[in-house]
Structures are given as C-alpha cells and as structure tokens.
Design an enzyme around this catalytic site. Structure first.
Site, mmCIF file in Angstrom:
data_model
loop_
_atom_site.group_PDB
_atom_site.id
_atom_site.type_symbol
_atom_site.label_atom_id
_atom_site.label_comp_id
_atom_site.label_asym_id
_atom_site.label_seq_id
_atom_site.Cartn_x
_atom_site.Cartn_y
_atom_site.Cartn_z
ATOM 1 N N HIS A 153 -7.171 3.158 3.839
ATOM 2 C CA HIS A 153 -6.947 3.988 5.029
ATOM 3 C C HIS A 153 -8.260 4.306 5.760
ATOM 4 O O HIS A 153 -8.252 4.590 6.953
ATOM 5 C CB HIS A 153 -6.304 5.327 4.651
ATOM 6 C CG HIS A 153 -4.843 5.265 4.351
ATOM 7 N ND1 HIS A 153 -4.331 4.711 3.199
ATOM 8 C CD2 HIS A 153 -3.760 5.704 5.072
ATOM 9 C CE1 HIS A 153 -3.009 4.825 3.211
ATOM 10 N NE2 HIS A 153 -2.641 5.415 4.326
ATOM 11 N N ASP A 203 0.872 -1.179 0.000
ATOM 12 C CA ASP A 203 0.000 0.000 0.000
ATOM 13 C C ASP A 203 0.908 1.227 0.000
ATOM 14 O O ASP A 203 2.116 1.117 0.207
ATOM 15 C CB ASP A 203 -0.885 -0.010 1.264
ATOM 16 C CG ASP A 203 -1.774 1.223 1.365
ATOM 17 O OD1 ASP A 203 -2.408 1.577 0.354
ATOM 18 O OD2 ASP A 203 -1.830 1.858 2.438
ATOM 19 N N SER A 204 0.300 2.395 -0.173
ATOM 20 C CA SER A 204 1.083 3.635 -0.121
ATOM 21 C C SER A 204 1.563 3.932 1.304
ATOM 22 O O SER A 204 2.422 4.772 1.496
ATOM 23 C CB SER A 204 0.224 4.802 -0.608
ATOM 24 O OG SER A 204 -0.834 5.025 0.305
ATOM 25 N N CYS A 239 -4.449 -1.566 -1.823
ATOM 26 C CA CYS A 239 -4.566 -0.137 -2.101
ATOM 27 C C CYS A 239 -5.540 0.048 -3.259
ATOM 28 O O CYS A 239 -5.319 -0.501 -4.353
ATOM 29 C CB CYS A 239 -3.185 0.413 -2.463
ATOM 30 S SG CYS A 239 -3.195 2.142 -2.931
ATOM 31 N N GLU A 288 -2.757 9.096 8.222
ATOM 32 C CA GLU A 288 -1.295 8.909 8.320
ATOM 33 C C GLU A 288 -0.677 9.777 9.414
ATOM 34 O O GLU A 288 0.424 9.504 9.867
ATOM 35 C CB GLU A 288 -0.621 9.253 6.974
ATOM 36 C CG GLU A 288 -0.840 8.219 5.868
ATOM 37 C CD GLU A 288 0.121 7.031 5.952
ATOM 38 O OE1 GLU A 288 1.141 7.113 6.655
ATOM 39 O OE2 GLU A 288 -0.177 6.001 5.304
HETATM 40 N N1 DGL Z 1 -4.666 3.211 0.924
HETATM 41 C C1 DGL Z 1 -4.760 3.784 -0.371
HETATM 42 C C2 DGL Z 1 -6.002 3.407 -1.110
HETATM 43 O O1 DGL Z 1 -6.588 2.390 -0.785
HETATM 44 C C3 DGL Z 1 -4.201 5.057 -0.531
HETATM 45 C C4 DGL Z 1 -4.104 6.162 -0.599
HETATM 46 C C5 DGL Z 1 -3.185 7.255 -0.888
HETATM 47 O O2 DGL Z 1 -1.993 7.042 -0.731
HETATM 48 O O3 DGL Z 1 -3.685 8.297 -1.291
HETATM 49 O O4 DGL Z 1 -6.423 4.048 -2.018
#
Ligand code: DGL
Length: 269
Positions: A188, A10-11, A73, A152
């Site tokens: 998130h 994930d990010s 993600c 975050e």
């Molecule tokens: N957790 C990510 C998602 O499901 C990420 C978001 C992000 O880095 O903007 O989209």
C-alpha cells in the site's frame, strides 16, 4: 497449465501496485487479482488469522485456474508462507526476499530502514532477509499502522496534510539513524509515496516491491515453463470482497486505466 492465469492477491488495493508492474512486464498473461477489502487491514491481525485469510485467497485463486501465485502483500509473505507452502504445490512468488535484495544492493552505507505493518515488522522478515545477505548490515524497523487505512480511505488521502503529519510522526524514529535506503515494506505504501518522499527527504532511496516482484514472476514462469505462448493481449479479472463502487475508483487510479472486469466475491468459509 501453460494457459492458466497468474493469481495475485493482497488484503486490499495495495497489491494493485504490484499488479500494474506485472501487466507491464507480462502483457500477454491472463491475470486474476483478489483484494480482500472486506477484511483489510491484515497488518494488526494475528498470524493465525493472516494464515487463514491467505489460505482462503489461495483456494479462491487456484479454483479459478491460477497456474502461479504472486503474494502481493508483505504481511502475508511475512506470516503465512509456511502455511501456504504446506498446502499448495505451484510456483509462489513472495515479496520479501527480492525486495530486501534490491534494497541491499541500492544501499551504499548498508544502513537500511524498513517500514511495514505491525505483523510484518514483528515477524522481522526483512531484518532476517537482510542479515542473511550480510551480518554487518544495520536495520532500523518501524511499523506504520495508520498508513494502510489512509491508503484504503481513497485517493484524496494519499497526499493529504494529515497523511504527511502521520508520516512525520512515524519517521522521527529515523532521526540520527543515517539510513540511506528505506524499504516500503507494504504494497500500500507506494500509493503514499509523495507524502513519504516529502517527509523523509530526497537523500533516502525508497525501495518498493512492485518492479522486482514482477521481474521475479517472469523469471519464475520462464523457469517453470509456464509462460504463455500466445502473443494475444492477456485478460485481466479483478475481484474484491468489498463493494465494487468503493474499489473501482482506486483501482482505476492505480492501474491508470478503466477496469471493466471488476467483480464482487466472498472467500470466507
Ligand atoms: N498490502 C499489505 C502489505 O503489503 C497490507 C496490509 C494490511 O492489510 O495491513 O503488507
């Protein structure tokens, strides 16, 4: 590669919500998680950048023995699946199709809301997935770009009044839409679930990707003959591209355990 690991990425910390379910449903599997905290959020970035970051994460995980990949993600699943599939030939589990199907089945009036990052919403991936099941379904999509930075920023923000105010501002979009189901289309967002619940009310069913993605991972491994045979407890390795000190408290809070095997890495060129 039956003894390989399940690679999850994930990010940042959002994918840990999916990881938690994978550990629960597949306790014997060895898992390697990568969160790209240094470059989060991905949601405001271009498709090309998201593809580049996704391919770098794929390389990192496959080089460390991943036998299958879970893209935990929505932003990557929505924007980089084609690029990933062009370069990699191993079981890959994305989050959009199964989450959309779950939401469709939960919704009684087939009036469904979707919240996600800008890149996810602009890809229309949820809308396409829902419409492919039923052309009559009504989809109301809203990007909520401030949610990822709030998540975050640390545990103390997840139920803060500021977060609820931001949610209130975003969710006014759903006034008069009559949605009965809301897809939390970003991994998130379950971290902000209490704030989201308080703001959207109790009548709307909240659907996220964690449980159904873990279930899909199990099905995929079974189908590919890749389920680990041994009944010993799986080993969990976690990597972050940002500082371990920043990542660890959130990681422990989400997974509900003290994670000892957290490492720093760099996946960029
Ligand atoms: N957790 C990510 C998602 O499901 C990420 C978001 C992000 O880095 O903007 O989209």
């Amino acid at each position: 590669m039956i003894n390989g690991k399940i690679g999850v990425f994930d990010s940042g910390i959002g994918g840990l919500t999916v990881l938690k379910e994978i550990i629960k449903q597949l306790p014997n599997e060895d898992i390697i998680y990568f969160g790209d905290g240094k470059r989060t959020p991905y949601g405001g970035k271009s498709k090309q950048t998201i593809e580049l970051f996704a391919l770098q994460s794929m390389k990192f995980l496959t080089q460390r023995g991943a036998k299958a990949i879970v893209i935990a993600c929505n932003t990557v699943s929505s924007n980089a699946m084609d690029a990933i599939k062009q370069h990699y030939d191993l079981p890959i589990i994305e989050v959009i199709s199964t989450t959309a199907e779950l939401a469709y089945n939960k919704s009684e009036n087939k009036n469904i809301g979707v919240i996600g990052t800008k890149a996810t919403i602009e890809s229309h991936s949820y809308e396409k997935a829902l419409k492919s099941m039923d052309t009559k379904v009504t989809v109301h999509q809203k990007s909520c770009p401030l949610f990822v930075p709030l998540a975050e920023e640390g545990v103390e923000w997840w139920e803060d009044e500021i977060t609820k105010m931001v949610a209130k501002r975003y969710f006014s979009f759903f006034d008069n839409t009559d949605i009965d189901t809301l897809i939390l289309g970003c991994t998130h967002y379950p971290l902000l679930k209490n704030s989201i619940r308080q703001t959207i009310g109790n009548d709307v069913c909240l659907v996220d990707s964690a449980y159904i993605t873990a279930k899909q991972t199990k099905i995929m491994l079974e189908k590919s003959g890749l389920l680990k045979k041994s009944s010993s407890k799986g080993i969990l390795e976690i990597y972050t591209s940002d500082s371990i000190e920043r990542f660890m408290p959130m990681c422990n809070a989400i997974l509900g355990m003290d994670c000892l095997n957290i490492n720093k890495c760099d996946v960029g060129e």
